[in-house]
Design a protein around this motif. Structure first.
Motif, PDB file in Angstrom:
ATOM      1  N   ASP A  28     -32.335  -7.832 -13.496  1.00 43.98           N
ATOM      2  CA  ASP A  28     -33.707  -8.300 -13.468  1.00 43.98           C
ATOM      3  C   ASP A  28     -34.612  -7.564 -12.508  1.00 43.98           C
ATOM      4  OD1 ASP A  28     -33.289  -9.123 -10.632  1.00 43.98           O
ATOM      5  OD2 ASP A  28     -32.372 -11.320 -11.279  1.00 43.98           O
ATOM      6  N   ALA A  29     -35.756  -7.770 -12.685  1.00 42.27           N
ATOM      7  CA  ALA A  29     -36.732  -7.225 -11.947  1.00 42.27           C
ATOM      8  C   ALA A  29     -36.671  -7.351 -10.402  1.00 42.27           C
ATOM      9  CB  ALA A  29     -38.265  -7.594 -12.084  1.00 42.27           C
ATOM     10  N   GLY A  30     -36.024  -8.035  -9.957  1.00 45.88           N
ATOM     11  CA  GLY A  30     -35.728  -8.316  -8.417  1.00 45.88           C
ATOM     12  C   GLY A  30     -34.413  -7.797  -7.921  1.00 45.88           C
ATOM     13  N   LEU A  31     -33.531  -7.245  -8.849  1.00 44.84           N
ATOM     14  CA  LEU A  31     -32.286  -6.657  -8.241  1.00 44.84           C
ATOM     15  C   LEU A  31     -32.586  -5.426  -7.621  1.00 44.84           C
ATOM     16  CD1 LEU A  31     -29.296  -7.069  -8.357  1.00 44.84           C
ATOM     17  CD2 LEU A  31     -29.073  -5.417 -10.458  1.00 44.84           C
ATOM     18  N   PRO A  32     -31.928  -5.404  -6.355  1.00 41.72           N
ATOM     19  CA  PRO A  32     -32.187  -4.078  -5.456  1.00 41.72           C
ATOM     20  C   PRO A  32     -31.315  -3.096  -6.046  1.00 41.72           C
ATOM     21  CG  PRO A  32     -30.806  -5.591  -4.156  1.00 41.72           C
ATOM     22  CD  PRO A  32     -31.223  -6.410  -5.424  1.00 41.72           C
ATOM     23  N   ILE A  33     -31.802  -1.851  -6.125  1.00 34.24           N
ATOM     24  CA  ILE A  33     -31.070  -0.670  -6.898  1.00 34.24           C
ATOM     25  C   ILE A  33     -30.779   0.116  -5.595  1.00 34.24           C
ATOM     26  CG2 ILE A  33     -31.074   1.085  -8.397  1.00 34.24           C
ATOM     27  CD1 ILE A  33     -33.256  -0.400 -10.119  1.00 34.24           C
ATOM     28  N   PRO A  34     -29.355   0.444  -5.497  1.00 32.62           N
ATOM     29  CA  PRO A  34     -28.902   1.278  -4.416  1.00 32.62           C
ATOM     30  C   PRO A  34     -29.176   2.669  -4.329  1.00 32.62           C
ATOM     31  CG  PRO A  34     -27.215   0.461  -5.543  1.00 32.62           C
ATOM     32  CD  PRO A  34     -28.223  -0.219  -6.125  1.00 32.62           C
ATOM     33  N   ASP A  35     -29.322   3.546  -3.388  1.00 32.80           N
ATOM     34  CA  ASP A  35     -29.302   4.974  -3.749  1.00 32.80           C
ATOM     35  C   ASP A  35     -28.005   5.335  -4.423  1.00 32.80           C
ATOM     36  OD1 ASP A  35     -31.811   5.045  -2.425  1.00 32.80           O
ATOM     37  OD2 ASP A  35     -30.695   5.435  -0.405  1.00 32.80           O
ATOM     38  N   GLY A  36     -27.921   6.352  -5.137  1.00 33.41           N
ATOM     39  CA  GLY A  36     -26.507   6.738  -5.735  1.00 33.41           C
ATOM     40  C   GLY A  36     -26.628   6.588  -7.149  1.00 33.41           C
ATOM     41  N   PRO A  37     -26.655   5.398  -7.861  1.00 26.95           N
ATOM     42  CA  PRO A  37     -26.747   5.451  -9.338  1.00 26.95           C
ATOM     43  C   PRO A  37     -28.024   5.610  -9.779  1.00 26.95           C
ATOM     44  CG  PRO A  37     -26.004   3.068  -8.360  1.00 26.95           C
ATOM     45  CD  PRO A  37     -26.494   4.040  -7.431  1.00 26.95           C
ATOM     46  N   ALA A 111     -25.507   3.794 -13.625  1.00 29.10           N
ATOM     47  CA  ALA A 111     -26.796   3.558 -13.589  1.00 29.10           C
ATOM     48  C   ALA A 111     -27.256   2.342 -13.484  1.00 29.10           C
ATOM     49  CB  ALA A 111     -27.408   4.151 -14.972  1.00 29.10           C
ATOM     50  N   VAL A 112     -28.512   1.885 -13.223  1.00 30.03           N
ATOM     51  CA  VAL A 112     -28.912   0.674 -12.972  1.00 30.03           C
ATOM     52  C   VAL A 112     -30.204   0.600 -13.894  1.00 30.03           C
ATOM     53  CG1 VAL A 112     -29.797  -1.311 -11.769  1.00 30.03           C
ATOM     54  CG2 VAL A 112     -27.982   0.251 -10.927  1.00 30.03           C
ATOM     55  N   VAL A 113     -30.054  -0.419 -14.771  1.00 31.52           N
ATOM     56  CA  VAL A 113     -31.218  -0.440 -15.737  1.00 31.52           C
ATOM     57  C   VAL A 113     -32.230  -1.525 -15.047  1.00 31.52           C
ATOM     58  CG1 VAL A 113     -32.320  -0.812 -18.220  1.00 31.52           C
ATOM     59  CG2 VAL A 113     -30.028   0.528 -17.691  1.00 31.52           C
ATOM     60  N   THR A 119     -35.889 -14.122 -14.517  1.00 33.40           N
ATOM     61  CA  THR A 119     -34.861 -15.297 -14.320  1.00 33.40           C
ATOM     62  C   THR A 119     -33.872 -14.891 -13.071  1.00 33.40           C
ATOM     63  OG1 THR A 119     -35.044 -15.431 -16.656  1.00 33.40           O
ATOM     64  CG2 THR A 119     -33.378 -16.573 -15.423  1.00 33.40           C
ATOM     65  N   PRO A 120     -33.800 -15.952 -12.131  1.00 31.08           N
ATOM     66  CA  PRO A 120     -32.673 -15.491 -11.069  1.00 31.08           C
ATOM     67  C   PRO A 120     -31.466 -15.352 -11.552  1.00 31.08           C
ATOM     68  CG  PRO A 120     -34.177 -17.395 -10.594  1.00 31.08           C
ATOM     69  CD  PRO A 120     -34.422 -17.205 -12.167  1.00 31.08           C
ATOM     70  N   TYR A 121     -30.698 -14.337 -10.780  1.00 31.41           N
ATOM     71  CA  TYR A 121     -29.440 -13.857 -11.244  1.00 31.41           C
ATOM     72  C   TYR A 121     -29.172 -13.396 -12.669  1.00 31.41           C
ATOM     73  CZ  TYR A 121     -28.981 -16.405  -7.004  1.00 31.41           C
ATOM     74  OH  TYR A 121     -29.202 -17.256  -5.534  1.00 31.41           O
ATOM     75  N   ALA A 122     -30.336 -12.773 -13.314  1.00 30.80           N
ATOM     76  CA  ALA A 122     -29.914 -12.502 -14.799  1.00 30.80           C
ATOM     77  C   ALA A 122     -29.562 -10.845 -14.605  1.00 30.80           C
ATOM     78  CB  ALA A 122     -31.276 -12.497 -15.457  1.00 30.80           C
ATOM     79  N   ASN A 123     -28.483 -10.683 -14.062  1.00 27.10           N
ATOM     80  CA  ASN A 123     -27.909  -9.306 -13.864  1.00 27.10           C
ATOM     81  C   ASN A 123     -26.221  -9.422 -14.455  1.00 27.10           C
ATOM     82  OD1 ASN A 123     -30.294  -8.612 -12.006  1.00 27.10           O
ATOM     83  ND2 ASN A 123     -29.031 -10.140 -10.876  1.00 27.10           N
ATOM     84  N   ILE A 124     -26.137  -8.075 -15.062  1.00 29.83           N
ATOM     85  CA  ILE A 124     -24.641  -8.108 -15.606  1.00 29.83           C
ATOM     86  C   ILE A 124     -24.137  -6.505 -15.588  1.00 29.83           C
ATOM     87  CG2 ILE A 124     -25.644  -7.680 -17.995  1.00 29.83           C
ATOM     88  CD1 ILE A 124     -23.267  -9.099 -18.848  1.00 29.83           C
ATOM     89  N   ILE A 125     -23.093  -6.441 -15.225  1.00 31.79           N
ATOM     90  CA  ILE A 125     -22.236  -5.307 -15.144  1.00 31.79           C
ATOM     91  C   ILE A 125     -21.505  -5.175 -16.401  1.00 31.79           C
ATOM     92  CG2 ILE A 125     -20.450  -3.765 -13.776  1.00 31.79           C
ATOM     93  CD1 ILE A 125     -21.494  -4.856 -11.259  1.00 31.79           C
ATOM     94  N   LEU A 126     -21.719  -3.986 -17.170  1.00 33.83           N
ATOM     95  CA  LEU A 126     -20.818  -3.725 -18.134  1.00 33.83           C
ATOM     96  C   LEU A 126     -20.065  -2.389 -17.866  1.00 33.83           C
ATOM     97  CD1 LEU A 126     -23.767  -3.748 -20.888  1.00 33.83           C
ATOM     98  CD2 LEU A 126     -22.278  -5.661 -20.435  1.00 33.83           C
TER      99      LEU A 126
END
Length: 132
Positions: A28-37, A111-113, A119-126
């Motif tokens: 989602d728009a609020g997920l922090p994206i770490p350095d690296g991916p 990668a992180v898209v 929507t809160p917690y609308a995140n998924i790892i595939l």
């Protein structure tokens, strides 16, 4: 021109280079994206594009053997009921981890898209599978 639903060249190229077990995060728009991916930022405006739309396009090209959701995304739902944004899209039953664990695991993703989803917690790892 490509025949599959996914037209975004950078995202399609990433999927083409993924190997067995590689992880791709759709967030989602609020997920922090770490350095690296690698960061693939699709967010245009709040709600555009939605995680469900991006997930559908990605699944048209990516073989998935495992999926991870934040436990918080399914809390309060009937057992086995998935959030609307992923219900009916996955060929695998997603595992749940804490939101903190999902964020920690995202640091190991290819990668992180980032979507415009709010929507809160609308995140998924595939996790990529193999087709043979």
């Amino acid at each position: 021109m490509k025949r599959t639903a996914l037209l975004h060249s950078e995202l399609s190229q990433l999927i083409a280079t993924m190997g067995h077990g590689d992880m791709l995060v759709i967030g989602d728009a609020g997920l922090p994206i770490p350095d690296g991916p690698r960061r693939i930022d699709l967010a245009l405006t709040p709600g555009v594009p939605r995680v469900a739309e991006v997930l559908k396009a990605v699944l048209s090209e990516l073989q998935v053997e495992r999926a991870l959701l934040a436990r918080e995304a399914v809390e309060g739902r009937a057992t086995g009921e998935l959030p609307e944004w992923c219900a009916g899209q996955l060929a695998v039953v997603p595992e749940t981890v804490s939101h903190e664990e999902l964020k920690r695991l995202s640091a190991r993703a290819r990668a992180v898209v980032r979507t415009g989803e709010c929507t809160p917690y609308a995140n998924i790892i595939l996790c990529a599978g193999v087709t043979f």
